[in-house]
Design a protein around this motif. Structure first.
Motif, PDB file in Angstrom:
ATOM      1  N   HIS A 131     -11.292   9.253  -1.944  1.00 22.08           N
ATOM      2  CA  HIS A 131     -10.916   7.919  -2.396  1.00 22.08           C
ATOM      3  C   HIS A 131     -11.391   7.674  -3.833  1.00 22.08           C
ATOM      4  O   HIS A 131     -10.648   7.139  -4.658  1.00 22.08           O
ATOM      5  N   ILE A 132     -12.629   8.096  -4.122  1.00 28.43           N
ATOM      6  CA  ILE A 132     -13.177   7.909  -5.463  1.00 28.43           C
ATOM      7  C   ILE A 132     -12.374   8.708  -6.482  1.00 28.43           C
ATOM      8  O   ILE A 132     -11.988   8.199  -7.545  1.00 28.43           O
ATOM      9  N   GLN A 147      -5.601   7.351   3.925  1.00 28.13           N
ATOM     10  CA  GLN A 147      -7.046   7.220   3.688  1.00 28.13           C
ATOM     11  C   GLN A 147      -7.673   6.215   4.648  1.00 28.13           C
ATOM     12  O   GLN A 147      -8.729   6.470   5.244  1.00 28.13           O
ATOM     13  N   HIS A 148      -7.026   5.069   4.788  1.00 28.41           N
ATOM     14  CA  HIS A 148      -7.569   4.023   5.664  1.00 28.41           C
ATOM     15  C   HIS A 148      -7.612   4.487   7.108  1.00 28.41           C
ATOM     16  O   HIS A 148      -8.612   4.249   7.821  1.00 28.41           O
ATOM     17  N   ALA A 149      -6.553   5.166   7.574  1.00 33.78           N
ATOM     18  CA  ALA A 149      -6.502   5.630   8.959  1.00 33.78           C
ATOM     19  C   ALA A 149      -7.601   6.658   9.235  1.00 33.78           C
ATOM     20  O   ALA A 149      -8.282   6.593  10.268  1.00 33.78           O
ATOM     21  N   LEU A 150      -7.794   7.603   8.321  1.00 34.69           N
ATOM     22  CA  LEU A 150      -8.839   8.619   8.498  1.00 34.69           C
ATOM     23  C   LEU A 150     -10.227   7.991   8.457  1.00 34.69           C
ATOM     24  O   LEU A 150     -11.114   8.351   9.243  1.00 34.69           O
ATOM     25  N   GLY A 209     -19.178  12.450  10.382  1.00 37.01           N
ATOM     26  CA  GLY A 209     -19.865  12.184   9.118  1.00 37.01           C
ATOM     27  C   GLY A 209     -19.262  12.995   7.985  1.00 37.01           C
ATOM     28  O   GLY A 209     -19.106  12.498   6.861  1.00 37.01           O
ATOM     29  N   LEU A 210     -18.916  14.249   8.246  1.00 36.42           N
ATOM     30  CA  LEU A 210     -18.251  15.079   7.238  1.00 36.42           C
ATOM     31  C   LEU A 210     -16.916  14.467   6.830  1.00 36.42           C
ATOM     32  O   LEU A 210     -16.572  14.410   5.636  1.00 36.42           O
ATOM     33  N   LEU A 211     -16.145  14.021   7.820  1.00 38.98           N
ATOM     34  CA  LEU A 211     -14.852  13.392   7.524  1.00 38.98           C
ATOM     35  C   LEU A 211     -15.056  12.110   6.723  1.00 38.98           C
ATOM     36  O   LEU A 211     -14.313  11.830   5.776  1.00 38.98           O
ATOM     37  N   PHE A 212     -16.078  11.350   7.093  1.00 40.30           N
ATOM     38  CA  PHE A 212     -16.396  10.106   6.397  1.00 40.30           C
ATOM     39  C   PHE A 212     -16.692  10.377   4.917  1.00 40.30           C
ATOM     40  O   PHE A 212     -16.186   9.688   4.027  1.00 40.30           O
ATOM     41  N   TRP A 213     -17.526  11.396   4.650  1.00 36.39           N
ATOM     42  CA  TRP A 213     -17.849  11.784   3.277  1.00 36.39           C
ATOM     43  C   TRP A 213     -16.603  12.273   2.549  1.00 36.39           C
ATOM     44  O   TRP A 213     -16.366  11.920   1.382  1.00 36.39           O
ATOM     45  N   ALA A 214     -15.795  13.094   3.221  1.00 34.04           N
ATOM     46  CA  ALA A 214     -14.604  13.664   2.589  1.00 34.04           C
ATOM     47  C   ALA A 214     -13.623  12.572   2.182  1.00 34.04           C
ATOM     48  O   ALA A 214     -13.076  12.593   1.062  1.00 34.04           O
ATOM     49  N   VAL A 215     -13.411  11.605   3.075  1.00 31.76           N
ATOM     50  CA  VAL A 215     -12.487  10.510   2.757  1.00 31.76           C
ATOM     51  C   VAL A 215     -13.050   9.662   1.620  1.00 31.76           C
ATOM     52  O   VAL A 215     -12.321   9.264   0.704  1.00 31.76           O
ATOM     53  N   GLY A 216     -14.353   9.393   1.659  1.00 30.50           N
ATOM     54  CA  GLY A 216     -14.968   8.593   0.601  1.00 30.50           C
ATOM     55  C   GLY A 216     -14.861   9.246  -0.758  1.00 30.50           C
ATOM     56  O   GLY A 216     -14.485   8.604  -1.749  1.00 30.50           O
ATOM     57  N   PHE A 237       0.835  -1.193   0.000  1.00 28.51           N
ATOM     58  CA  PHE A 237       0.000   0.000   0.000  1.00 28.51           C
ATOM     59  C   PHE A 237       0.873   1.248   0.000  1.00 28.51           C
ATOM     60  O   PHE A 237       1.939   1.271   0.627  1.00 28.51           O
ATOM     61  N   THR A 238       0.416   2.275  -0.703  1.00 31.50           N
ATOM     62  CA  THR A 238       1.138   3.539  -0.733  1.00 31.50           C
ATOM     63  C   THR A 238       0.845   4.335   0.539  1.00 31.50           C
ATOM     64  O   THR A 238      -0.105   4.028   1.283  1.00 31.50           O
ATOM     65  N   THR A 239       1.649   5.360   0.773  1.00 35.84           N
ATOM     66  CA  THR A 239       1.431   6.219   1.941  1.00 35.84           C
ATOM     67  C   THR A 239       0.050   6.855   1.895  1.00 35.84           C
ATOM     68  O   THR A 239      -0.637   6.963   2.915  1.00 35.84           O
ATOM     69  N   TRP A 240      -0.389   7.265   0.711  1.00 34.54           N
ATOM     70  CA  TRP A 240      -1.698   7.900   0.567  1.00 34.54           C
ATOM     71  C   TRP A 240      -2.814   6.917   0.896  1.00 34.54           C
ATOM     72  O   TRP A 240      -3.801   7.285   1.531  1.00 34.54           O
ATOM     73  N   GLN A 241      -2.677   5.675   0.508  1.00 33.60           N
ATOM     74  CA  GLN A 241      -3.686   4.671   0.842  1.00 33.60           C
ATOM     75  C   GLN A 241      -3.735   4.414   2.348  1.00 33.60           C
ATOM     76  O   GLN A 241      -4.811   4.219   2.918  1.00 33.60           O
ATOM     77  N   ILE A 242      -2.576   4.421   2.982  1.00 34.92           N
ATOM     78  CA  ILE A 242      -2.508   4.229   4.433  1.00 34.92           C
ATOM     79  C   ILE A 242      -3.217   5.371   5.155  1.00 34.92           C
ATOM     80  O   ILE A 242      -3.977   5.156   6.110  1.00 34.92           O
TER      81      ILE A 242
END
Length: 230
Positions: free
Chosen positions: A72-73, A16-19, A62-69, A9-14
């Motif tokens: 990611h897309i 995203q997963h942590a957030l 919820g805002l953070l959840f939407w932002a990360v989602g 996994f790349t640093t960016w993927q890590i």
């Protein structure tokens, strides 16, 4: 590919997963404490946070959840121009059949998985579908109260009927329960309890997986990586 560790996994993927994990856990704690208020754990959460802070933490998570989602897309469709191995394929069907044969002792040959196993893909896409349902219903209920965190946002759903609101609330709550159960029983099993991973699969935090582990978990992809170096 002769080194001990292989990048998975790349640093960016890590990041995203942590957030996403932080947002999900916060949503689960602050949300289920409202859905099951008589539970002693819920009462402890509400006792510490109070109803006002609990509600605002839930909405901010919820805002953070939407932002990360959404990030990611965009990352997966626009920035990452490579192949998309997380997409379902005909090979997954073959892997499922072979996996069942192997576990039911109908074959001595384990399936040779690529970058993602069929279970990992199921976990990913089930999580994506559940996140979409939770996100849409949560945002709809939030807007019916006046917008982001109730801080004077545009009330675009002020005309929602009480019956529709109750439907959204029921779907939102029980989908969250289902999502939590899937995370505990499936995702945490794969990351923690599955033989070879206990006490924790560290690749999602370090981005690295040992070659030995790769040979066991993703032999088909390892072959492709080795061929790419020749």
């Amino acid at each position: 590919m002769s080194g001990e560790d292989i990048e998975r996994f790349t640093t960016w993927q890590i990041i995203q997963h942590a957030l996403w994990a932080f947002a999900f856990i916060t949503l689960l704690v602050t949300g289920l404490s409202l859905k099951f208020p008589d539970n002693f754990l819920s009462q402890a959460v509400i006792g510490v946070l109070g109803m006002g802070l609990r509600a605002n933490l839930h909405r901010l998570a919820g805002l953070l959840f939407w932002a990360v989602g959404l990030t990611h897309i965009v990352y997966y469709l626009v920035i990452d121009r490579g192949s998309k191995p997380i997409l379902p394929s005909l090979q997954d069907g073959k892997d499922i059949v072979q996996d069942l044969k192997y576990h039911f002792r109908m074959s001595d040959e384990a399936p040779r998985f690529g970058r993602y196993t069929w279970v990992e893909k199921f976990d990913y896409w089930a999580g994506a579908a559940g996140s979409f349902i939770i996100g849409i219903t949560g945002l709809a209920m939030w807007q019916s109260y006046g917008g982001p965190a109730g801080f004077g946002g545009t009330n675009i759903l002020s005309g929602m009927s009480l019956q529709v609101y109750h439907w959204f609330r029921m779907i939102h709550g029980w989908e969250a329960v289902l999502a939590g159960a899937v995370i505990v029983m499936l995702h945490m099993y794969m990351a923690i309890w599955r033989p070879g991973n206990f006490p924790l699969a560290m690749q999602i935090w370090t981005g690295k997986m040992s070659r030995h582990h790769y040979e066991e978990e993703h032999p088909r992809e390892l072959e492709e990586l080795d061929k790419g170096e020749k």
